[in-house]
Write an enzyme that holds these catalytic residues in place. Structure first.
Site, short mmCIF file in Angstrom:
data_model
loop_
_atom_site.label_atom_id
_atom_site.label_comp_id
_atom_site.label_asym_id
_atom_site.label_seq_id
_atom_site.Cartn_x
_atom_site.Cartn_y
_atom_site.Cartn_z
CG HIS A 156 0.60 -2.84 -1.22
ND1 HIS A 156 1.27 -2.11 -0.31
CD2 HIS A 156 -0.46 -2.29 -2.06
CE1 HIS A 156 0.97 -1.21 -0.03
NE2 HIS A 156 -0.48 -1.23 -1.25
CG ASP A 160 5.42 2.40 0.67
OD1 ASP A 160 5.22 4.01 1.11
OD2 ASP A 160 4.51 1.39 -0.05
CB SER A 197 0.65 -1.20 7.99
OG SER A 197 1.35 -1.18 6.71
CG HIS A 217 2.47 1.14 3.05
ND1 HIS A 217 2.49 1.17 1.37
CD2 HIS A 217 0.71 0.85 2.89
CE1 HIS A 217 1.30 1.77 0.72
NE2 HIS A 217 0.32 1.54 2.46
ZN ZN Z 1 -0.76 3.64 -1.60
ZN ZN Z 2 -1.48 0.18 -1.80
#
Ligand code: ZN
Ligand code: ZN
Length: 556
Positions: free
Chosen positions: A142, A197, A369, A371
């Site tokens: 992440h 997520d 990013s 994500h």
């Molecule tokens: Zn978050």
């Molecule tokens: Zn985060």
């Protein structure tokens, strides 16, 4: 999948479903509770004077004695920033990676609440017994180091929460998302429920590796010899910080940090061995003027245009440490998070006005990013092979797209539950369904003053958009007469022919007060109500506006 006849497991969503931020959920197993993250959200533009927004903590406050622990997926503010508010109401140990716990504990220390908790540092892959549950912390990649997915071994099977994640196959620290372990769980016990997520669920393909940013930075640095370089990024993005330090070092520059959170996080990460800084590569910000511009790189906070952060101060020419000018290069190594685009745009303009060259992700790949995009989300679904699925972390449209993706990957539509903040979802032998609701409204915090309730926020919005009309009058109760005023005053209000209105409006209020006195209204509150109603009705019918109406009736 075979599931033993056992107690139902519940997931209670307190934040992060239907918005980006204030992530908070709760897992109920055998009547006991484990909290997963307690984050904050940055205010939306229609929340004047609000500094941050918290999840509604009513449910946790009312069930404080059932909470066995708080588990943290990673150290971002939208996952740990609300802990100091929760700890006012309950005491529980906090489990997380050393870096996550280190970041979280700073805020808790500032709030003077260290005695309400204990920190349990968790290493990659470790399993901890929390209440009735074995809880396993699985590495994921992440935009902050040491992030976890968390697997809860429950009587209803494994509940896997992805945390924020991407599948970076070439991460800066070599610590990859442990797909092998997730696959092993899927093959052996089986994953009963996956929560994943959804932030990038609308984006096709795969998010680029963090290491691609390092290549870009090295090239951008090498092409600008002899010029000072200032890079802004999130203070928690220590892999980005590492790559900036490496690019600076490779181009013969010394590195200084600017901004308190950057300084604190760099110190913490060096102590934990997460940042590797070549000997002598770092200097104090006060030393940069003793070097040639081409020997300097500054890593700064403020990539989101936050008004008091280092980058905004530099752009406004108010930095104590650094005066920007012609020849300087500013790199914004971040995307504005939703709601911050306007402030970031203003900062970029100001930087141009000072003559600096500004590089952001529109011209160079100086950001990726943290994500997962659709390709990675599909990969997780195919490795985890969950029996049931709930998309989490995202605006409503992200949740929908993620749910559709899961269905296209072969998960039964009735085993996918589209949840929102406040939903209590029940998992039992029959499957997954919404069971009830808990309070999940926004909790607003005004930094200096504390909690802001909905009434105050409504007042602020009315004042900001419509202004205020006030009427002041003095009433003699024994004479049953209005002896001074009524005087109508306005602030921030635009009425057609304001003078005429204030004269007419005063007459209306006087008539209403005299009527009320004659009919026996003799208390201050009653008379104020009469004045407000008379003035409000007059303003409303004459102008079709709804400013705030403030009556001040004084009784003698
Ligand atoms: Zn978050
Ligand atoms: Zn985060």
């Amino acid at each position: 999948m075979l599931v033993a006849k056992a107690d139902a497991v519940k997931v209670i969503f307190l934040g992060g479903l239907g918005e980006i931020g204030r992530n908070c959920a709760c897992l109920e197993v055998e009547g006991r509770l484990i909290v997963i993250d307690v984050g904050i959200m940055f205010p939306e533009p229609d929340m004047p004077g609000v500094d941050l927004v918290l999840p509604d903590l009513t449910f946790l406050r009312e069930n404080a004695d059932r909470v066995d622990g708080i588990v943290l997926t990673h150290g971002h503010e939208d996952h740990v920033g609300g802990l100091s508010y929760l700890l006012r109401d309950l005491e529980a140990p906090i489990y997380g990676a050393p870096l996550t716990v280190g970041i979280a504990s700073n805020r808790i220390r500032e709030a003077g609440l260290l005695d309400k908790t204990s920190f349990i540092e968790v290493a990659d892959g470790e399993v901890h017994r929390i209440g009735p549950c074995d809880v396993e912390f699985i590495p994921v990649t992440h935009s902050v180091p040491s992030a976890f997915a968390i697997a809860f071994h429950t009587p209803q099977g494994i509940v896997l929460h992805s945390g924020d994640f991407k599948i970076d196959l070439a991460p800066v620290d070599g610590r990859r998302t442990d797909l092998a372990r997730i696959g092993e769980l899927a093959k052996t016990a089986g994953i009963r429920l996956l929560l994943a997520d959804s932030t990038n669920a609308e984006e096709p393909g795969f998010t680029a590796s963090e290491t691609t940013v390092g290549e870009t930075l090295r090239r951008v640095f090498a092409m600008r010899p002899g010029r000072r370089i200032i890079v802004a990024c999130f203070a928690s993005h220590l892999h980005r910080v590492q790559q900036i330090i490496d690019a600076a070092h490779a181009s013969g520059r010394k590195v200084a940090t600017l901004g308190r959170s950057m300084k604190n996080n760099v110190e913490l990460a060096r102590k934990l061995g997460i940042l590797e800084v070549p000997k002598g590569a770092m200097i104090d910000i006060t030393e940069i003027d003793s070097l040639e511009p081409g020997q300097v790189c500054v890593i700064s906070t403020g990539s989101q245009g936050e008004p008091m952060a280092a980058m905004s101060l530099m752009a406004a020419g108010q930095s104590r440490f650094l005066e920007l000018g012609e020849g300087d290069v500013v790199i914004l190594s971040a995307h504005p998070i939703p709601g911050n685009e306007w402030s970031v745009g203003r900062v970029i303009d100001e930087l141009h006005r000072r003559g600096a060259e500004v590089i952001h992700s529109a011209h160079e790949a100086v950001h990726v990013s943290g994500h997962a995009r659709r390709g990675e989300l599909a990969t997780l679904l195919s490795v985890a092979k969950p029996d049931c699925f709930i998309p989490v972390h995202g605006e409503y449209r992200h949740l929908i797209h993620h749910a559709q993706l899961a269905e296209s990957m072969g998960i039964d539509a009735e085993r996918i539950v589209l949840s929102e903040d406040g939903d209590v979802v029940r998992l039992d032998a029959k499957g997954l369904r919404k069971e009830s609701r808990v309070p999940a409204g926004y909790l607003y915090v005004d930094g200096a003053a504390g909690d802001v309730d909905h009434g105050i926020l409504r007042d602020r919005k009315v004042l900001a958009s419509e202004g205020m009309v006030m009427v002041v009058a003095t009433v003699d109760l024994s004479a049953r007469d209005v002896v001074a005023g009524p005087e109508v005053l306005t602030r921030g209000w635009v009425g057609p022919s304001e003078e005429l209105l204030t004269v007419e409006a005063a007459d209306r209020v006087r008539a209403a007060l005299l009527d009320a006195l004659r009919e026996g209204t003799h208390d201050v509150e009653g008379l104020n109500r009469v004045a407000r109603r008379a003035l409000g009705r007059f303003v409303g019918t004459r102008t079709r506006q709804k400013p705030m109406i403030v009556p001040i009736v004084v009784v003698i």
